[in-house]
Scaffold this active site. Structure first.
Site, PDB file in Angstrom:
ATOM      1  CE  LYS A   1      43.441  24.732  14.636  1.00  0.00           C
ATOM      2  NZ  LYS A   1      43.219  24.031  15.759  1.00  0.00           N
TER       3      LYS A   1
ATOM      4  CD  GLU B   1      43.730  31.873  11.889  1.00  0.00           C
ATOM      5  OE1 GLU B   1      45.421  31.199  11.349  1.00  0.00           O
ATOM      6  OE2 GLU B   1      42.738  31.307  11.523  1.00  0.00           O
TER       7      GLU B   1
ATOM      8  CG  ASN C   1      33.448  26.193  12.857  1.00  0.00           C
ATOM      9  OD1 ASN C   1      33.747  27.209  12.129  1.00  0.00           O
ATOM     10  ND2 ASN C   1      33.121  26.869  14.811  1.00  0.00           N
TER      11      ASN C   1
ATOM     12  CD  GLU D   1      41.147  20.542   7.932  1.00  0.00           C
ATOM     13  OE1 GLU D   1      41.077  21.923   8.453  1.00  0.00           O
ATOM     14  OE2 GLU D   1      40.452  19.927   7.929  1.00  0.00           O
TER      15      GLU D   1
ATOM     16  CD  GLU E   1      42.658  22.250  11.683  1.00  0.00           C
ATOM     17  OE1 GLU E   1      42.682  22.574  12.518  1.00  0.00           O
ATOM     18  OE2 GLU E   1      41.305  22.406  11.588  1.00  0.00           O
TER      19      GLU E   1
ATOM     20  CG  ASN F   1      43.430  18.086  10.206  1.00  0.00           C
ATOM     21  OD1 ASN F   1      43.603  18.711  11.872  1.00  0.00           O
ATOM     22  ND2 ASN F   1      42.484  18.904   9.580  1.00  0.00           N
TER      23      ASN F   1
END
Length: 730
Positions: free
Chosen positions: A177, A261, A296, A336, A349, A351
């Protein structure tokens, strides 16, 4: 269980029963029936319905044999497409998965170790050995496990085996990330403010969080799926978040690095599906709305998003493609974004794998993403241009979990599926699963039972079909989350599209309580329960009237049944009578007529209550009058007795409730990771007692009151079941 595509509204009549199927079905190469599936087992297997119109060119050669390095529904999903493409498959499995559906579907299967994932599905040496043993030319990793592990991709390359996914550079860049955020900035992709380096310890985490400003998101640098993610609103939560996130990250991904973040309050989670090849081509395949989440992790997804306009959709798609091209991305992947109320979007991010929710994209585009991944891995260029990618209809996916939705919106449940029946007889329904009646849901793996997908010409139709599909879904033997899923899709806020990632906590601030019955719905439930009770009594009388009975029985003459029904601690007096399949029920000064087939052996019962059709499930009926009925998605427990039996029942002593103020029981099955107290310790209310890991998520168990520890009944490494006693206080 035929394959089916519902991308257009035109219908034709097909089949001996005059079913009406969508026109593209007749010309689609995806059309197949169960008789076309290889006979890998005589036992019933759950085969998902396909809502995809992709064609398969038998002259386009790819691979002779592919090993699927995964398990469960995604392994079945990959194997299904391989079979359509004429590719032989190899399944890997742990010892406890030896009889799993994906093992039976594959042409070959190899055991790669015992149940723990670190010793089986993450065991690269064993998987490489399985590849050598079977001669597989390529590996599809599915999602999770080794799907985003660059070392695994390198191992395959060293063996001259094709990894069906992006190259190691893209996996490295996008799987980290921190690095992916820097690359996104360079590619002119909108990013979230935050700290771009690796957080060393809890003290540094507190310092960084203070500089960014609360709230902050602490999350694992590697991996995804909600693992290793915590929101912190103050210094104490930051320290706890650092500890738990690093432990979860190490457990799930073998990498405990974290980043921090700025947490964007009230965001929507919208992601863009991308597809790239080895020739520099890349496409964006529209978006998916994934804002309904708990801890999440996504629960309900749909495509497209009701929130985006065409301009924002194009901007997000173009930025997603720019990022993919920046790392020469060649496979299916997902970028995303978090989107605020002003339609400002920020990169979250990427994937580098197939997403769990990919079926909704397949439904609205007609593409088979697994097929596209296999073609790209073989070196073929993409068959489509950006102008070819349209949006046709609407698709919704619900993740059906073996979870108790009444505990934190879903704590894992384990058990054996004693009865299982998917609603694939309904139009526009697809079910991706890897289980069958008798399958075990264990503590070792993700508790997902299936992905339930519905498709319609518009959102309203897709949601109505989802409501019907959930009502027709039979799952017995484990606790499941169908009640929560059904409540979400009929909620007025969800229907209007007024959603964000805090939807569940906003709508259910005190936790999920199930469907709240209106007065009319309550009367319908009481009428249905009364009809079931009388129907079962009448059936018993018919058995007693058997001419061959050794004991003569006097036939009771009952015109009206006077009943007493207890529901939610309220007692209702009901009078029921019947005429054939129709029951007339008087309840709360209302008279309702209930009609049904009353096949009490069927797991599903379709009843009509004063013109309203309801699909119900009678989960249990006991001689003592207890009955469990699944009605409008929620299971209601009623206690129903005749008037005389109810009068006598008043003299029966009830069971005293357990005093739980001084004890701590496990709310879920799992493994004890750590115990923080010992006998004699003084603990404060809310203080951590122990940590339990369930399905790769760590959960802190806290004291319910201030007191002294009397005894500790667990230690690190113990496996505990739901309800097991952990700690006692004096």
């Amino acid at each position: 269980m035929a394959g089916l595509w519902v991308g257009e509204a035109a219908l034709v009549t097909a089949g001996r029963r005059g079913r009406r199927w969508p026109q593209p079905l007749l010309r689609s190469a995806a059309l197949w029936t169960l008789k076309h599936v290889p006979h890998y087992s005589r036992r019933h297997l759950v085969v998902s319905r396909s809502l995809c119109s992709a064609g398969y060119d038998s002259n386009e050669k790819t691979f002779d044999k592919i090993l699927v390095a995964n398990r469960g529904e995604i392994a079945c999903r990959v194997i299904k497409t391989c079979k359509k493409m004429g590719i032989k498959t190899v399944a890997i499995h742990s010892d406890v998965d030896a009889s799993s559906v994906h093992v039976k579907m594959a042409d070959e299967a190899v055991c790669v170790g015992p149940a723990p994932t670190s010793k089986s599905y993450l065991n690269m040496d064993a998987i490489v050995e399985a590849i050598k043993k079977t001669g597989a030319q390529a590996v599809h990793p599915g999602y999770g496990f080794l799907s985003e592990n660059k070392e695994f991709a390198k191992c395959l390359a060293a063996e001259d085996v094709v990894f069906i996914g992006p190259d190691t550079h893209a996996i490295q860049a996008m799987g980290d990330k921190i690095e992916s955020k820097l690359l996104a900035k360079n590619a002119k992709v909108n990013t979230i403010p935050g700290f771009d380096g690796v957080v060393k310890d809890a003290d540094e985490a507190v310092r960084i969080a203070g500089e960014i400003g609360y709230p902050v998101m602490i999350k694992a640098s590697a991996g995804g799926g909600g693992k290793g993610m915590r929101i912190a609103w103050d210094d104490e939560e930051t320290r706890d978040g650092f500890r738990f996130s690093s432990q979860e990250a190490a457990s799930s991904f073998g990498d405990d690095r974290l980043l921090i973040e700025k947490f964007i309050d009230n965001p929507r989670h919208i992601e863009v599906q991308v597809l790239g090849d080895k020739h520099g081509n890349a496409l964006w395949l529209n978006e998916r709305e994934c804002s309904i989440q708990r801890r999440n992790q996504k629960v309900v997804e749909e495509a497209p998003s009701l929130f985006l306009d065409s301009e924002t959709r194009r901007a997000m798609g173009e930025q997603a493609v720019a990022l993919a091209k920046a790392v020469n991305y060649s496979s299916a992947g997902t970028v995303e974004f978090l989107v605020d109320s002003k339609k400002n979007f920020y990169f979250l991010e990427m994937n580098t794998r197939l997403q769990v929710e990919h079926p909704v994209t397949e439904c609205i585009t007609g593409l088979d993403l697994v097929q596209e991944m296999i073609r790209v891995a073989k070196g073929y260029p993409l068959r489509h241009r950006q102008a070819d990618i349209a949006i046709s209809g609407w698709a919704v996916e619900c993740r059906v979990y073996a979870e108790d939705p009444y505990k934190s919106f879903g704590l894992p449940s384990i058990g054996r599926l004693s009865q299982y029946q998917e609603p694939i007889h309904l139009p526009g329904v697809r079910v991706d699963s890897g289980i069958q009646p008798g399958s075990d849901i264990s503590i070792y793996y993700d508790p997902m039972i299936s992905k339930l997908i519905t498709y319609g010409s518009d959102r309203r139709e897709a949601l109505k079909r989802m409501e019907d599909a959930l009502d027709n879904y039979v799952i017995r033997g484990v606790t499941h989350n169908i009640a929560l899923l059904r409540e979400v899709i009929i909620n007025s806020r969800f229907v209007k599209g007024d959603i964000n990632t805090k939807f569940l906590s906003d709508v259910y601030p005190d936790g999920f309580k199930g469907h709240q019955l209106t007065e009319n719905e309550r009367n319908q439930l009481l009428a249905i329960a009364s009809s079931l009770f009388v129907a079962s009594q009448l059936r018993a009388h018919r058995f007693q009237e058997d001419e061959n009975s050794r004991v003569p029985i006097v036939k009771p003459q009952v015109a009206n049944w006077e009943l007493s029904i207890k529901l939610h601690d309220e007692v209702y007096n009901v009078v029921a009578s019947n005429s054939g399949p129709t029951f007339s029920v008087e309840v709360d000064e209302s008279k309702l007529n209930v009609t049904g087939t009353w096949n009490l052996a069927s797991p599903l019962l379709s009843v009509n209550v004063d013109g309203t059709q309801r699909m119900i499930q009678c989960l249990s009926r006991e001689a003592g009058g207890n009955m469990s009925i699944q009605f409008l998605g929620t299971v209601y427990k009623v206690h129903i007795l005749t008037k005389l039996a109810a009068e006598l029942n008043k003299f029966m002593l009830g069971k005293a409730a357990e005093d739980t103020s001084s004890i701590l029981r496990s709310p879920m099955p799992g493994v004890v990771v750590a115990v923080s107290v010992k006998p004699g310790d003084l603990v404060a209310e809310g203080q951590e007692i122990c940590v339990i890991e369930a399905m790769k998520m760590q959960n802190s168990m806290t004291a319910g009151k201030t007191g002294k520890v009397k005894s500790v009944h667990c230690k690190a490494g113990d496996t505990v079941a739901e309800g097991d006693l952990l700690v006692e206080l004096e």
